[in-house]
Design a protein around this motif. Sequence first.
Motif, mmCIF file in Angstrom:
data_model
loop_
_atom_site.group_PDB
_atom_site.id
_atom_site.type_symbol
_atom_site.label_atom_id
_atom_site.label_comp_id
_atom_site.label_asym_id
_atom_site.label_seq_id
_atom_site.Cartn_x
_atom_site.Cartn_y
_atom_site.Cartn_z
ATOM 1 N N LYS A 51 0.947 -1.154 0.010
ATOM 2 C CA LYS A 51 0.099 -0.049 0.022
ATOM 3 C C LYS A 51 0.819 1.172 -0.175
ATOM 4 O O LYS A 51 1.847 1.307 0.682
ATOM 5 C CB LYS A 51 -0.787 0.101 1.110
ATOM 6 N N ARG A 52 0.461 2.148 -0.823
ATOM 7 C CA ARG A 52 1.226 3.530 -0.800
ATOM 8 C C ARG A 52 1.326 4.410 0.451
ATOM 9 O O ARG A 52 0.180 4.384 1.383
ATOM 10 C CB ARG A 52 0.551 4.438 -1.827
ATOM 11 N N LEU B 8 2.151 7.323 1.187
ATOM 12 C CA LEU B 8 1.621 8.667 0.821
ATOM 13 C C LEU B 8 0.546 8.660 -0.250
ATOM 14 O O LEU B 8 0.693 8.267 -1.037
ATOM 15 C CB LEU B 8 2.949 9.541 0.511
ATOM 16 N N SER B 9 -0.557 9.571 0.027
ATOM 17 C CA SER B 9 -1.704 9.590 -0.948
ATOM 18 C C SER B 9 -1.319 10.820 -1.737
ATOM 19 O O SER B 9 -0.082 11.452 -1.378
ATOM 20 C CB SER B 9 -2.941 9.920 -0.071
ATOM 21 N N ARG B 10 -1.781 10.650 -2.981
ATOM 22 C CA ARG B 10 -1.825 11.820 -3.900
ATOM 23 C C ARG B 10 -1.718 13.247 -3.164
ATOM 24 O O ARG B 10 -0.857 14.222 -3.685
ATOM 25 C CB ARG B 10 -2.659 11.800 -4.891
ATOM 26 N N LYS B 11 -2.676 13.397 -2.281
ATOM 27 C CA LYS B 11 -2.805 14.714 -1.601
ATOM 28 C C LYS B 11 -1.477 14.950 -0.767
ATOM 29 O O LYS B 11 -1.183 16.134 -0.702
ATOM 30 C CB LYS B 11 -4.049 14.990 -0.917
ATOM 31 N N SER B 12 -0.949 13.997 -0.028
ATOM 32 C CA SER B 12 -0.175 14.146 0.780
ATOM 33 C C SER B 12 1.597 14.354 -0.178
ATOM 34 O O SER B 12 2.205 15.085 0.317
ATOM 35 C CB SER B 12 0.329 12.958 1.734
ATOM 36 N N GLU B 13 1.512 13.838 -1.236
ATOM 37 C CA GLU B 13 2.568 13.993 -2.004
ATOM 38 C C GLU B 13 2.610 15.624 -2.558
ATOM 39 O O GLU B 13 3.719 16.219 -2.531
ATOM 40 C CB GLU B 13 2.382 13.176 -3.305
ATOM 41 N N CYS C 50 5.083 8.262 7.739
ATOM 42 C CA CYS C 50 6.143 7.554 6.931
ATOM 43 C C CYS C 50 7.585 8.090 7.231
ATOM 44 O O CYS C 50 7.837 9.065 8.109
ATOM 45 C CB CYS C 50 6.267 7.799 5.300
ATOM 46 N N THR D 170 9.934 10.564 -2.634
ATOM 47 C CA THR D 170 8.897 11.554 -3.334
ATOM 48 C C THR D 170 9.214 12.708 -4.115
ATOM 49 O O THR D 170 8.815 12.795 -5.131
ATOM 50 C CB THR D 170 7.665 11.879 -2.293
#
Length: 308
Positions: free
Chosen positions: A33-34, A36-41, A66, A74
Motif C-alpha cells: 500500500k502507498r 503517501l496519498s496523492r494529496k500528501s505528495e 512515513c 517522493t
Amino acid sequence: MTRPDRSRPSYATVSHFLVPTGHRIVRKKPGPKRLLSRKSERRTIRAVSVDALTSGQVVHELHLQCSARTVRRTLQAAGFLRYKRVSRKPSPSSDNIRKQLAFATAFIAKPMAFWYQVVFSDEKIWSCDGPFGSSQRWVDCRAKSSSYARRQQSGGGKVHMWAGMSLRGLTMAVFVEGGLNAVKYQQVLLEALLPLGLEMYDFNFTFQQDNALAHTANSTKAWLDALGVTVLPWSARSPDLNPIENIWGVLSRVVYRKGRQFARVAELKAVVLAAWATVAQKYVVPLLESMPRRLQAVLDARGHHTKY
C-alpha cells in the motif's frame, strides 16, 4: 512446469504470447500500500518548494506516517526538485563590486611579507543545535531562486565568538554575551588582539576587520588610532578574501562531527575552544599564502564571488 534448461519466464514474456491468442492475462499483484496519498505528495512538494523544509521537518510538520527517506524518494520522483547547495553569500551590489575590484587592484602586488604581518579577525555564531544555517536544501528548478542561507546574529542556544589569526599565532577566542556594540568590541580587542600584537609583533602589524557597525564606529576608530594600530581598509561583503572564514568551516566540521548537538552552551563553548586551540593553527600558513590567489580570483570574477 519450468524446463530445467530454461529460466523462469517473466510476466512481460508470457503476456507477449498470450495477448494475440485472446487468453486472459493474470495481472501482477499491486504491491504494498502507498505510504503517501496523492494529496500528501502534493503537500510534501509544496512544503519543500515554498517553505524550504527538510525531509525530516516535512514528516514532523505534516504529521506523515512515513520516514524521511520516503519523503526524499517522493521529492526525487517529482522530477523538478533538486537537493542543491544554497549560497551563503548575498549577491554583491554594484558598489560592493566596485570596492572589491579596487581593493584587489591595490593589494594584488603586495609581497607575502605584507600578509605575514596581518592579523585577520572575524566573528562566528555557534549554535547548540548544529551548524548555523543549512548549506543545502530542496530547490524547485522551475523557478529562479535568489535565496541564500542567512547568517543571523541572535537567538537562543547560540554563542557569539570573536577570534583572530596570524602567521605568528592565534589570538585568544573571546565569547561575547548579547549583541556586540562598540564598547564590547573594544574590550574584546583589549583582551585578545593587543596581547598578540605586543608579544608577537611589537605592535608592528596590520589589523584586518570587516565593516560591522561596532568595528567602524567613530569611538572604535579613535580607540585604535590612539593605540597606533594600523587597520587594513576592507571592502564590505567580502568573505571570499578573509582566510579566517575557511577556519570556521574546518572548526564546524570538528565541533559538529557526526551530527553532534549540545544540550548546554557551556559544553558547546568548551568544544569550540578545544578545536580552536588544537586544529586551527595548522591551516594558517596555507590560508595566508592563498591571499594573492584570492585577489586574482576577485579580478578574474570582476568583483563577484569566487570559489573561496
